[in-house]
Structure formats: structure tokens, C-alpha cells
Design a protein around this motif. Structure first.
Motif, PDB file in Angstrom:
ATOM      1  N   TYR A   1       0.848  -1.187   0.000  1.00 44.44           N
ATOM      2  CA  TYR A   1       0.000   0.000   0.000  1.00 44.44           C
ATOM      3  C   TYR A   1       0.890   1.247   0.000  1.00 44.44           C
ATOM      4  O   TYR A   1       2.051   1.188   0.425  1.00 44.44           O
ATOM      5  CB  TYR A   1      -0.909   0.020   1.217  1.00 44.44           C
ATOM      6  CG  TYR A   1      -2.032  -0.981   1.203  1.00 44.44           C
ATOM      7  CD1 TYR A   1      -2.290  -1.758   0.077  1.00 44.44           C
ATOM      8  CD2 TYR A   1      -2.846  -1.148   2.315  1.00 44.44           C
ATOM      9  CE1 TYR A   1      -3.329  -2.670   0.063  1.00 44.44           C
ATOM     10  CE2 TYR A   1      -3.888  -2.064   2.315  1.00 44.44           C
ATOM     11  CZ  TYR A   1      -4.117  -2.823   1.191  1.00 44.44           C
ATOM     12  OH  TYR A   1      -5.140  -3.720   1.188  1.00 44.44           O
ATOM     13  N   PRO A   2       0.379   2.377  -0.432  1.00 47.19           N
ATOM     14  CA  PRO A   2       1.176   3.606  -0.373  1.00 47.19           C
ATOM     15  C   PRO A   2       1.575   3.922   1.062  1.00 47.19           C
ATOM     16  O   PRO A   2       0.884   3.527   2.014  1.00 47.19           O
ATOM     17  CB  PRO A   2       0.227   4.672  -0.928  1.00 47.19           C
ATOM     18  CG  PRO A   2      -0.787   3.926  -1.717  1.00 47.19           C
ATOM     19  CD  PRO A   2      -0.955   2.604  -1.043  1.00 47.19           C
ATOM     20  N   PRO A   3       2.664   4.638   1.268  1.00 50.33           N
ATOM     21  CA  PRO A   3       3.042   5.037   2.625  1.00 50.33           C
ATOM     22  C   PRO A   3       2.009   5.998   3.189  1.00 50.33           C
ATOM     23  O   PRO A   3       1.295   6.688   2.450  1.00 50.33           O
ATOM     24  CB  PRO A   3       4.396   5.719   2.426  1.00 50.33           C
ATOM     25  CG  PRO A   3       4.357   6.218   1.019  1.00 50.33           C
ATOM     26  CD  PRO A   3       3.570   5.192   0.247  1.00 50.33           C
ATOM     27  N   GLY A   4       1.919   6.038   4.499  1.00 47.34           N
ATOM     28  CA  GLY A   4       0.954   6.923   5.133  1.00 47.34           C
ATOM     29  C   GLY A   4       0.460   6.351   6.427  1.00 47.34           C
ATOM     30  O   GLY A   4       0.988   5.367   6.947  1.00 47.34           O
ATOM     31  N   ASN A   5      -0.585   6.957   6.959  1.00 47.72           N
ATOM     32  CA  ASN A   5      -1.132   6.558   8.245  1.00 47.72           C
ATOM     33  C   ASN A   5      -2.643   6.634   8.182  1.00 47.72           C
ATOM     34  O   ASN A   5      -3.207   7.655   7.774  1.00 47.72           O
ATOM     35  CB  ASN A   5      -0.591   7.488   9.342  1.00 47.72           C
ATOM     36  CG  ASN A   5      -0.910   7.004  10.739  1.00 47.72           C
ATOM     37  OD1 ASN A   5      -1.753   6.125  10.931  1.00 47.72           O
ATOM     38  ND2 ASN A   5      -0.245   7.583  11.724  1.00 47.72           N
ATOM     39  N   PHE A   6      -3.316   5.555   8.600  1.00 49.07           N
ATOM     40  CA  PHE A   6      -4.775   5.551   8.631  1.00 49.07           C
ATOM     41  C   PHE A   6      -5.330   6.299   9.844  1.00 49.07           C
ATOM     42  O   PHE A   6      -6.526   6.532   9.920  1.00 49.07           O
ATOM     43  CB  PHE A   6      -5.309   4.118   8.642  1.00 49.07           C
ATOM     44  CG  PHE A   6      -5.296   3.466   7.288  1.00 49.07           C
ATOM     45  CD1 PHE A   6      -5.500   4.197   6.134  1.00 49.07           C
ATOM     46  CD2 PHE A   6      -5.100   2.098   7.174  1.00 49.07           C
ATOM     47  CE1 PHE A   6      -5.503   3.594   4.885  1.00 49.07           C
ATOM     48  CE2 PHE A   6      -5.104   1.476   5.931  1.00 49.07           C
ATOM     49  CZ  PHE A   6      -5.301   2.229   4.780  1.00 49.07           C
ATOM     50  N   GLY A   7      -4.464   6.660  10.788  1.00 49.18           N
ATOM     51  CA  GLY A   7      -4.932   7.418  11.947  1.00 49.18           C
ATOM     52  C   GLY A   7      -5.739   6.576  12.900  1.00 49.18           C
ATOM     53  O   GLY A   7      -5.506   5.377  13.066  1.00 49.18           O
TER      54      GLY A   7
ATOM     55  N   MET B   1       2.751  14.930   2.226  1.00 45.16           N
ATOM     56  CA  MET B   1       3.619  14.774   1.059  1.00 45.16           C
ATOM     57  C   MET B   1       5.090  14.801   1.480  1.00 45.16           C
ATOM     58  O   MET B   1       5.909  14.037   0.969  1.00 45.16           O
ATOM     59  CB  MET B   1       3.328  15.882   0.041  1.00 45.16           C
ATOM     60  CG  MET B   1       2.002  15.738  -0.689  1.00 45.16           C
ATOM     61  SD  MET B   1       1.648  17.144  -1.787  1.00 45.16           S
ATOM     62  CE  MET B   1       2.913  16.916  -3.053  1.00 45.16           C
ATOM     63  N   LYS B   2       5.433  15.678   2.428  1.00 46.38           N
ATOM     64  CA  LYS B   2       6.809  15.764   2.906  1.00 46.38           C
ATOM     65  C   LYS B   2       7.186  14.530   3.717  1.00 46.38           C
ATOM     66  O   LYS B   2       8.306  14.020   3.622  1.00 46.38           O
ATOM     67  CB  LYS B   2       6.987  17.021   3.756  1.00 46.38           C
ATOM     68  CG  LYS B   2       6.895  18.316   2.970  1.00 46.38           C
ATOM     69  CD  LYS B   2       6.977  19.513   3.906  1.00 46.38           C
ATOM     70  CE  LYS B   2       6.800  20.816   3.136  1.00 46.38           C
ATOM     71  NZ  LYS B   2       6.779  21.992   4.050  1.00 46.38           N
ATOM     72  N   LYS B   3       6.257  14.059   4.541  1.00 45.30           N
ATOM     73  CA  LYS B   3       6.557  12.961   5.454  1.00 45.30           C
ATOM     74  C   LYS B   3       6.590  11.607   4.755  1.00 45.30           C
ATOM     75  O   LYS B   3       7.447  10.764   5.054  1.00 45.30           O
ATOM     76  CB  LYS B   3       5.528  12.932   6.584  1.00 45.30           C
ATOM     77  CG  LYS B   3       5.798  11.883   7.645  1.00 45.30           C
ATOM     78  CD  LYS B   3       4.799  11.998   8.785  1.00 45.30           C
ATOM     79  CE  LYS B   3       5.101  10.986   9.888  1.00 45.30           C
ATOM     80  NZ  LYS B   3       4.159  11.098  11.025  1.00 45.30           N
ATOM     81  N   TYR B   4       5.664  11.390   3.802  1.00 44.19           N
ATOM     82  CA  TYR B   4       5.517  10.062   3.210  1.00 44.19           C
ATOM     83  C   TYR B   4       5.989   9.986   1.759  1.00 44.19           C
ATOM     84  O   TYR B   4       6.845   9.203   1.407  1.00 44.19           O
ATOM     85  CB  TYR B   4       4.054   9.599   3.313  1.00 44.19           C
ATOM     86  CG  TYR B   4       3.547   9.540   4.727  1.00 44.19           C
ATOM     87  CD1 TYR B   4       4.131   8.704   5.663  1.00 44.19           C
ATOM     88  CD2 TYR B   4       2.467  10.337   5.126  1.00 44.19           C
ATOM     89  CE1 TYR B   4       3.663   8.652   6.971  1.00 44.19           C
ATOM     90  CE2 TYR B   4       1.994  10.291   6.431  1.00 44.19           C
ATOM     91  CZ  TYR B   4       2.596   9.448   7.344  1.00 44.19           C
ATOM     92  OH  TYR B   4       2.133   9.403   8.638  1.00 44.19           O
TER      93      TYR B   4
ATOM     94  N   PRO C   1     -10.604   4.112   3.621  1.00 42.63           N
ATOM     95  CA  PRO C   1      -9.198   4.127   3.198  1.00 42.63           C
ATOM     96  C   PRO C   1      -9.073   4.932   1.915  1.00 42.63           C
ATOM     97  O   PRO C   1      -9.826   4.724   0.961  1.00 42.63           O
ATOM     98  CB  PRO C   1      -8.885   2.647   2.955  1.00 42.63           C
ATOM     99  CG  PRO C   1      -9.952   1.880   3.651  1.00 42.63           C
ATOM    100  CD  PRO C   1     -11.165   2.748   3.644  1.00 42.63           C
ATOM    101  N   THR C   2      -8.126   5.856   1.899  1.00 42.30           N
ATOM    102  CA  THR C   2      -8.041   6.817   0.791  1.00 42.30           C
ATOM    103  C   THR C   2      -6.603   6.977   0.336  1.00 42.30           C
ATOM    104  O   THR C   2      -5.697   7.157   1.149  1.00 42.30           O
ATOM    105  CB  THR C   2      -8.590   8.189   1.232  1.00 42.30           C
ATOM    106  OG1 THR C   2      -9.942   8.032   1.677  1.00 42.30           O
ATOM    107  CG2 THR C   2      -8.545   9.192   0.093  1.00 42.30           C
ATOM    108  N   ALA C   3      -6.399   6.923  -0.968  1.00 44.30           N
ATOM    109  CA  ALA C   3      -5.105   7.225  -1.563  1.00 44.30           C
ATOM    110  C   ALA C   3      -5.163   8.635  -2.143  1.00 44.30           C
ATOM    111  O   ALA C   3      -6.073   8.949  -2.920  1.00 44.30           O
ATOM    112  CB  ALA C   3      -4.756   6.222  -2.656  1.00 44.30           C
ATOM    113  N   VAL C   4      -4.235   9.489  -1.754  1.00 42.50           N
ATOM    114  CA  VAL C   4      -4.158  10.850  -2.273  1.00 42.50           C
ATOM    115  C   VAL C   4      -3.098  10.876  -3.360  1.00 42.50           C
ATOM    116  O   VAL C   4      -1.920  10.642  -3.096  1.00 42.50           O
ATOM    117  CB  VAL C   4      -3.818  11.855  -1.160  1.00 42.50           C
ATOM    118  CG1 VAL C   4      -3.765  13.275  -1.730  1.00 42.50           C
ATOM    119  CG2 VAL C   4      -4.826  11.769  -0.027  1.00 42.50           C
ATOM    120  N   LEU C   5      -3.531  11.119  -4.599  1.00 44.14           N
ATOM    121  CA  LEU C   5      -2.615  11.187  -5.747  1.00 44.14           C
ATOM    122  C   LEU C   5      -2.205  12.640  -5.945  1.00 44.14           C
ATOM    123  O   LEU C   5      -3.076  13.515  -6.094  1.00 44.14           O
ATOM    124  CB  LEU C   5      -3.276  10.638  -7.004  1.00 44.14           C
ATOM    125  CG  LEU C   5      -3.165   9.112  -7.231  1.00 44.14           C
ATOM    126  CD1 LEU C   5      -3.673   8.326  -6.049  1.00 44.14           C
ATOM    127  CD2 LEU C   5      -3.893   8.702  -8.500  1.00 44.14           C
TER     128      LEU C   5
END
Length: 481
Positions: free
Chosen positions: A39-45, A68-71, A84-88
């Protein structure tokens, strides 16, 4: 006498069991996400709500930029609205979504929008009105096509001139956002519902639309005291008002009166056999959505433009010179025409540049129709995909010195860097309508006034659709034309 439904040991056991269950849920939830490394990097919170609160009530530009800076500056995952959401991100993200509409994606509305504008003519009554339906309704008779808007342009100019005469002339201090809101509400009600200029219901529709707007992107908790509860009440009230209007229009049509507006077209084109628009309630749901979308964003955009023009007299002077040249070519009392609009290039470039710096609309959602790969990561079927204007608007690679107001940028804007109206199959069907409203308003405004902003540090409240927190008070200086 004290009543006890559970003994102390039972209470302890119940609380202990609940605490252990929550702990296990969180542990399994995070362990499962760690295993899915593709899955893309990130956090579901947080469980269930994810990062919805930060997304809705924080700063949208900061929310996207920090992640964007963090992941990754290209794609990251989050969870908003419980999904669940992917931000392009960036130009590539905008281009990918635009190129794959209806192939990999379909439009998705947040749950609050689904509940406010539910579509009872769909198999799933909780679903929002599909954009295809809205586009077909507005475009089928050509209402929002350029050729139809050309015919409406003179009427729009007349109504905006009347608005200035009634609400701006002779005033020293005005709440500009309130007046622009009134003006765009009048135009929207006339265009979509067929109201005459002085119909008292316009004011009522504007108030109801305000009540709905604040709840468009909110937690859909329908209990008294919540933002969504108030928005839902406003939506139900507007729907009832439109149903009454539909009955009036049906009666007028049966007596041979002809009307030219989108609501009348919807009534005439209703087709129960095709499973669409079988009742007044269904038509009212769609037309309510159209009215709200037709005036909230243009009013916000105009307020932001006016703020920048007050701060940049050099740009104001260029816009006024452009508009006065157009005005000087007209006969006394002659209304604007399509050729005049095409001459307003610098005015429109300035409007676009201001909307780049402070977007009146932040982005939109899609839903993945099947699993797909993007930048080496898997986006599963059913995930939501979000595009945001902020991923390119302030990117110095797209717009050098991004905080600087420079209208000449839009003489040749790089493709996919600026998408406030969407793009491709999903370009906003009301884009040209909004452009006309804004340009005709600015034409009449700069001919008549200069202004001073009385609350220069006024905050914009709301993130998805921002608006001036104090109503944008200004001091007017009348000009001779």
C-alpha cells in the motif's frame, strides 16, 4: 432507594472485556496494515474516523503538504470519512485520474453529501446523485453549453446591474460577501429554478443554501446541535420548497405557459418508464443540489479576488482599463455580449491566479473500480482516491514564486497544474456559467467602485469550501464612468 443493575464484579468484568476488545482491535488493525507493505506510505490514523477531523477542520494545504513531505510527494494513504483513501499528488496524479475516469475510477461523494442529496430513484437510496445524471440534465437541453449561455448573457448583465443599483450604490460600507452571495443566489435561482428577480423566495433559498453549505463536508451525525443536523433540516426544507414550486410549474405548463429554466426541463423530460424522475421529490433533490452548487463557490471566489485587487492597485488599474475599453465601445445602455467576454483576458487570468493562491474549492473524490498500481503501490478496489488542487498550486516547479500574484502565468499555464474545475470527462459542467458570473460582476464592479478592505487579516473559515469569517466588510469609493 438505590437501584443497581450490575454488581461490582460484573461492572469490572464488562469494562475489562471492553478495554481488551478495543486494544485487540487496534493491535490487529495496525498489524494488518504493516503486513500490507504494498500500500502507499501513510497513516490511517484513529480506528474508524481515521484522520477525518484534521482533513475537515484543519488547513487543507497543510494537511496535504505535511503528508507529502513525510511520506511521498507522489502518493500517500490516509483515512477520511471512515474510508481508506489514496491521495494522488502533483501533475502526474491529476493527469492519471483525468485519463482514467470511468476506467479505473467513478465519482464518489462523502457520506454527508450522500445523506443531504440522497437519490431515491437509485437502487441504493443512500447513494448520492451520480454526476452523469446531473450532467445529462443540465446539458441535454443545452442550458450550460456555450451557445445557450450566450443567449442568457444579456439577462445576466441586466440582473447584475440591478443588483449594484439596489445594494451597492449610495452605500459607504458593505458586507461584500453577503451581497455577492445574494447576487449569485439570485442568478442561480433564476437560471435553475426560473424565479423572477424580485421573488421573495430567493432570499429564503439563499438562507437554506447557507445552512446546507456548512454541512456539505462534515461528520454525518444527525442529532440536534450538530452542524450536519442543521444542514439536514435545511436540505429537507429546500426540498419541500422545490416540490411546491414543481406543482406550481406543472399547473402553469398545463395552462399553456412556457418557461425556460432547468427545473422546467426536468419536469417535462421526466420519464417514469425509464425509472428516472418519477416524483416531485426526486426532481427536487437534484435541483436543490444544482442551486447550491451554482452560487456558493462563485461568491467565495469573488470575495477572494476583491481582497487581492484592493491590495494590488496596479492589477486593479489594469483590469479597470480593460473593462473601461470594452465599456467605451458600447452604445449607451447596450449590454455585454460574447465578444466582450472574450476580450476580458487579463481579468480572467487574474481571477485564475487568485484562485490558484486561495482555492475556492479544494478537490474531489473518486472510488477505485478495481485494483490498480500507481507509482509501484497497489490501490485496492473500493478504496477512495482523492485529488487536491493544493498539490500543484503552490509547487514552485509548477508556479515559480508561488506566493506572488502574477496574472501573466495564465497566458500559457502548464497542463494539469491548475484544475479548479476538474478535467477531462469530469470537468465541471458549470465552469462556463461560473466564468460568466464572475467576469460580468467584475466588469460592473470596477466601472463603479474602488474599495478598501476593513478586515485585512480576516480568516477564511472552512477548508473544503472556505468563506470569509467576518463577511468581508469593505469601504466603497464611487467612481465616475
Amino acid at each position: 432507594m438505590e437501584l443497581s443493575f450490575l454488581s461490582s464484579p460484573q461492572i469490572f468484568f464488562t469494562v475489562f472485556t471492553l478495554a481488551v476488545s478495543v486494544f485487540l482491535y487496534i493491535f490487529i488493525y495496525h498489524q494488518t496494515n504493516r503486513r500490507k507493505t504494498n500500500y502507499p506510505p501513510g497513516n490511517f490514523g484513529w480506528p474508524i474516523i481515521g484522520e477525518t477531523y484534521e482533513f475537515l477542520y484543519g488547513n487543507s494545504e497543510k494537511f496535504i503538504g505535511d503528508r507529502m513531505k513525510k511520506y511521498s510527494p507522489k502518493v500517500f494513504k490516509t483515512k477520511v470519512y471512515g474510508e481508506p483513501t489514496a491521495v494522488l499528488c502533483g501533475v502526474a496524479g491529476h493527469k492519471f485520474i483525468t485519463a482514467n475516469e470511468e476506467k479505473l475510477f467513478r465519482v464518489w461523494r462523502p457520506h454527508s453529501l450522500q445523506k443531504l442529496f440522497r437519490a431515491p430513484f437509485l437502487p441504493n437510496a443512500s447513494a448520492s446523485i451520480p454526476r452523469e445524471t446531473m450532467v445529462n440534465v443540465t446539458r441535454a437541453p443545452g442550458f450550460i453549453k456555450t451557445e445557450a449561455l450566450i443567449g442568457y448573457l444579456g439577462k445576466m448583465d441586466t440582473m447584475i446591474q440591478q443588483h449594484f443599483n439596489l445594494h451597492w450604490e449610495g452605500k459607504q460600507k458593505v458586507q461584500a460577501y453577503e451581497l455577492m452571495h445574494r447576487m449569485t443566489a439570485t442568478l442561480s435561482s433564476r437560471f435553475f429554478l426560473g424565479f423572477e428577480e424580485n421573488d421573495p423566495r430567493i432570499e429564503k433559498f439563499a438562507r437554506l443554501s447557507d445552512g446546507m453549505t456548512v454541512g456539505l463536508h462534515s461528520f454525518p451525525i444527525n442529532i440536534p446541535g450538530t452542524v450536519f443536523y442543521r444542514a439536514k433540516k435545511a436540505a429537507d426544507a429546500m426540498r419541500m420548497e422545490v416540490q411546491q414550486l414543481i406543482m406550481e410549474k406543472r399547473a402553469a405548463m398545463s395552462s399553456g405557459i412556457q418557461t425556460q429554466d432547468i427545473l422546467s426541463h426536468m419536469i417535462l423530460s421526466s420519464n417514469p418508464a425509464a425509472g428516472r424522475f418519477k416524483s416531485e421529490k426526486e426532481i427536487a433533490t437534484l435541483s436543490s443540489a444544482l442551486v447550491v452548487s451554482g452560487f456558493t463557490t462563485p461568491a467565495t471566489a469573488l470575495a477572494i479576488i476583491m481582497k487581492y485587487l484592493a491590495e494590488r492597485p496596479d492589477i486593479y488599474d489594469k483590469i479597470r482599463a480593460e473593462q473601461m475599453e470594452i465599456s467605451s465601445s458600447k452604445k449607451l445602455g447596450e449590454l455585454l455580449n460574447w465578444e466582450d467576454i472574450q476580450k476580458m483576458k487579463y481579468t480572467w487570468h487574474t481571477s485564475l491566479e487568485v484562485m490558484r493562491i486561495i482555492p475556492p474549492f479544494q478537490g474531489g473524490f473518486r472510488e477505485a473500480l478495481r485494483d490498480f498500481t500507481y507509482e509501484g503501490y497497489t490501490i485496492p478496489k473500493g478504496w477512495k482516491v482523492y485529488w487536491s488542487v493544493t498539490t500543484t498550486n503552490k509547487n514552485p516547479e509548477c508556479f515559480p514564486e508561488p506566493e506572488k500574484l502574477s496574472p501573466t502565468r495564465f497566458e500559457t499555464p502548464p497542463p494539469y497544474t491548475f484544475v479548479p474545475f476538474g478535467g477531462g470527462l469530469r470537468v465541471c459542467p458549470g465552469k462556463e456559467y461560473s466564468r460568466l458570473v464572475m467576469l460580468i460582476f467584475l466588469h460592473n464592479l470596477v466601472k463603479k467602485f474602488k474599495w478598501e478592505v476593513l478586515a485585512p487579516n480576516e480568516n477564511m473559515i472552512g477548508t473544503v469550501i472556505p468563506m470569509p469569517g467576518k463577511g468581508f466588510p469593505i469601504l466603497l469609493q464611487p467612481l465616475s464612468t
